[in-house]
Design a protein around this motif. Structure first.
Motif, short mmCIF file in Angstrom:
data_model
loop_
_atom_site.label_atom_id
_atom_site.label_comp_id
_atom_site.label_asym_id
_atom_site.label_seq_id
_atom_site.Cartn_x
_atom_site.Cartn_y
_atom_site.Cartn_z
N VAL A 1 64.60 54.42 -13.20
CA VAL A 1 65.16 55.27 -12.14
C VAL A 1 64.32 55.08 -10.89
CG1 VAL A 1 65.72 57.62 -11.43
CG2 VAL A 1 65.96 56.95 -13.83
N LYS A 2 64.96 54.78 -9.76
CA LYS A 2 64.22 54.63 -8.51
C LYS A 2 63.50 55.93 -8.18
CE LYS A 2 67.33 51.22 -6.39
NZ LYS A 2 68.26 50.98 -5.24
N GLU A 3 62.29 55.80 -7.65
CA GLU A 3 61.52 57.00 -7.30
C GLU A 3 62.26 57.83 -6.25
OE1 GLU A 3 57.61 55.61 -6.21
OE2 GLU A 3 56.89 55.88 -8.27
N LYS A 4 62.92 57.17 -5.33
CA LYS A 4 63.70 57.90 -4.33
C LYS A 4 64.77 58.75 -4.97
CE LYS A 4 67.23 56.23 -2.44
NZ LYS A 4 68.71 56.31 -2.67
N ASP A 5 65.49 58.18 -5.95
CA ASP A 5 66.54 58.92 -6.65
C ASP A 5 65.97 60.06 -7.47
OD1 ASP A 5 68.42 57.20 -5.58
OD2 ASP A 5 68.43 55.88 -7.32
N GLN A 6 64.77 59.86 -8.01
CA GLN A 6 64.11 60.92 -8.77
C GLN A 6 63.78 62.10 -7.84
OE1 GLN A 6 60.63 59.57 -10.85
NE2 GLN A 6 60.26 61.53 -11.84
N VAL A 7 63.34 61.81 -6.63
CA VAL A 7 63.04 62.87 -5.66
C VAL A 7 64.32 63.59 -5.25
CG1 VAL A 7 62.10 63.38 -3.37
CG2 VAL A 7 60.99 61.67 -4.81
N VAL A 8 65.39 62.84 -5.01
CA VAL A 8 66.67 63.46 -4.65
C VAL A 8 67.12 64.42 -5.74
CG1 VAL A 8 69.15 63.01 -4.34
CG2 VAL A 8 67.47 61.61 -3.12
N ALA A 9 67.09 63.96 -7.00
CA ALA A 9 67.51 64.80 -8.11
C ALA A 9 66.64 66.05 -8.22
CB ALA A 9 67.48 64.00 -9.41
N HIS A 10 65.34 65.88 -8.00
CA HIS A 10 64.40 67.01 -8.08
C HIS A 10 64.72 68.05 -7.01
CE1 HIS A 10 60.62 69.14 -8.69
NE2 HIS A 10 60.33 69.00 -7.41
N LEU A 11 64.95 67.61 -5.79
CA LEU A 11 65.24 68.55 -4.70
C LEU A 11 66.57 69.26 -4.91
CD1 LEU A 11 63.94 66.47 -1.66
CD2 LEU A 11 63.01 68.63 -2.50
N ALA B 1 77.93 60.71 -1.86
CA ALA B 1 77.33 61.79 -1.07
C ALA B 1 78.00 63.12 -1.36
CB ALA B 1 77.42 61.47 0.43
N SER B 2 79.31 63.12 -1.58
CA SER B 2 80.04 64.37 -1.82
C SER B 2 79.70 64.97 -3.17
CB SER B 2 81.56 64.14 -1.74
OG SER B 2 82.04 63.47 -2.90
N GLN B 3 79.12 64.16 -4.07
CA GLN B 3 78.85 64.63 -5.43
C GLN B 3 77.46 65.24 -5.60
OE1 GLN B 3 79.71 60.97 -7.49
NE2 GLN B 3 81.84 61.56 -7.87
N ASN B 4 76.68 65.33 -4.51
CA ASN B 4 75.32 65.86 -4.64
C ASN B 4 75.29 67.26 -5.22
OD1 ASN B 4 73.64 63.78 -3.84
ND2 ASN B 4 73.85 64.24 -1.67
N LEU B 5 76.23 68.11 -4.82
CA LEU B 5 76.24 69.49 -5.30
C LEU B 5 77.21 69.68 -6.46
CD1 LEU B 5 75.91 71.47 -1.96
CD2 LEU B 5 74.13 70.75 -3.56
N PRO C 1 76.53 68.99 -10.06
CA PRO C 1 75.49 68.52 -10.98
C PRO C 1 76.02 68.04 -12.33
CG PRO C 1 75.48 70.90 -10.87
CD PRO C 1 76.45 70.43 -9.83
N ARG C 2 75.69 66.80 -12.68
CA ARG C 2 76.16 66.24 -13.95
C ARG C 2 75.63 67.03 -15.14
NH1 ARG C 2 76.30 59.74 -13.98
NH2 ARG C 2 76.96 60.26 -16.09
N ALA C 3 74.38 67.48 -15.02
CA ALA C 3 73.78 68.19 -16.15
C ALA C 3 74.58 69.43 -16.53
CB ALA C 3 72.34 68.58 -15.83
N PHE C 4 75.12 70.12 -15.52
CA PHE C 4 75.92 71.31 -15.81
C PHE C 4 77.19 70.95 -16.55
CE2 PHE C 4 79.49 74.02 -14.51
CZ PHE C 4 79.08 75.23 -15.05
N TRP C 5 77.89 69.93 -16.08
CA TRP C 5 79.18 69.58 -16.68
C TRP C 5 79.03 68.95 -18.05
CZ3 TRP C 5 83.23 71.93 -15.13
CH2 TRP C 5 83.26 72.43 -13.83
N MET C 6 77.86 68.41 -18.34
CA MET C 6 77.63 67.84 -19.67
C MET C 6 77.38 68.93 -20.71
SD MET C 6 75.41 64.45 -18.71
CE MET C 6 75.47 63.69 -20.33
N THR C 7 77.10 70.15 -20.25
CA THR C 7 76.87 71.25 -21.19
C THR C 7 77.92 72.35 -21.08
OG1 THR C 7 75.37 72.31 -19.59
CG2 THR C 7 74.38 70.84 -21.22
#
Length: 241
Positions: free
Chosen positions: A7-17, A151-155, A157-163
């Motif tokens: 996972v790119k570090e940039k993408d990890q930061v995006v997901a964290h924020l 860009a439209s999918q930022n809000l 969250p995949r984690a929510f829909w997977m559960t």
């Protein structure tokens, strides 16, 4: 936090924020603490800056000269707007598919619909639903549309829909309707199915954010799904069950 290999570090930061935003640890107007992110994730300032550039481009944060990065407005209207854009943008690709469906694409989408119908697990259903979207978008969305959809999918969250346990019952009718529209060569019906799916996803996501007390429901609205001033589309009848 250990680094995620692959996972790119940039993408990890995006997901964290985004996770901080969706859990209420960051709120509208808050300043993004770069030092804290670097410490929490064990990354340098470079991927943090890259992530902030992306999030500013996507409308999540704004930067102020000599002051840093701050969370943009995050409220009910923002969540609704992100989902509406997601529905509109995916609807463009789906309408193109309906205008010019190829036997190969129809076969791939039919196979995915069969798997969606038989899926009992929320995680498996979510993965198949994303594969359906990828199949349509990879064939019918150009580079610019692809980037705007991401860009439209930022809000969203995949984690929510997977559960989310009701994913299949809530979302399958829209995929059925979209697939029927593509077979029927009906671009407007394909667009409508994408919009309807995104509207219902927005209501579901808002109900969860209300429950978590990340957002406050509008006055007179409880913790259940938001009732918009314009009624959301009803889920289409599932003709193939």
């Amino acid at each position: 936090m250990p680094k995620k290999y692959g996972v790119k570090e940039k993408d990890q930061v995006v997901a964290h924020l985004l996770n901080l935003l969706l859990t209420g640890k960051l709120r509208s107007g808050d300043r993004v603490d770069r030092n804290e992110i670097a410490h929490d994730l064990g990354v340098s300032r470079v991927p943090i800056q890259e992530a902030l550039v992306q999030l500013e481009h996507d409308g999540i944060v704004s930067t102020r000269y000599h002051r840093g990065a701050f969370v943009e407005r995050f409220d009910v209207a923002t969540v609704l707007e992100h989902h509406e854009l997601d529905g509109l943008l995916n609807g463009i690709a789906s309408a193109r598919a309906a205008a010019n469906p190829t036997p190969l694409i129809l076969g791939q989408l039919d196979a995915l619909i069969r798997s969606l119908r038989s899926s009992k697990d929320s995680r498996a259903f979510a993965e198949l639903a994303w594969e359906y979207r990828r199949t349509v978008n990879d064939e019918y969305a150009g580079p610019r549309l692809h980037a705007t959809i991401r860009a439209s999918q930022n809000l969203i969250p995949r984690a929510f829909w997977m559960t989310y346990q009701n994913s299949r019952d809530d979302m399958l009718p829209f995929y059925e309707e979209e697939n029927t529209a593509i077979h029927r060569r009906d671009p407007e019906a394909a667009r409508a199915a994408c919009l309807g799916r995104s509207e219902l996803m927005a209501q579901t996501m808002l109900a969860e954010l209300f429950r978590r007390r990340v957002l406050a429901p509008p006055e007179g609205v409880g913790a259940g799904p938001l009732k918009p001033s314009v009624p959301a589309r009803r889920a289409p009848a599932n003709r193939h069950r």
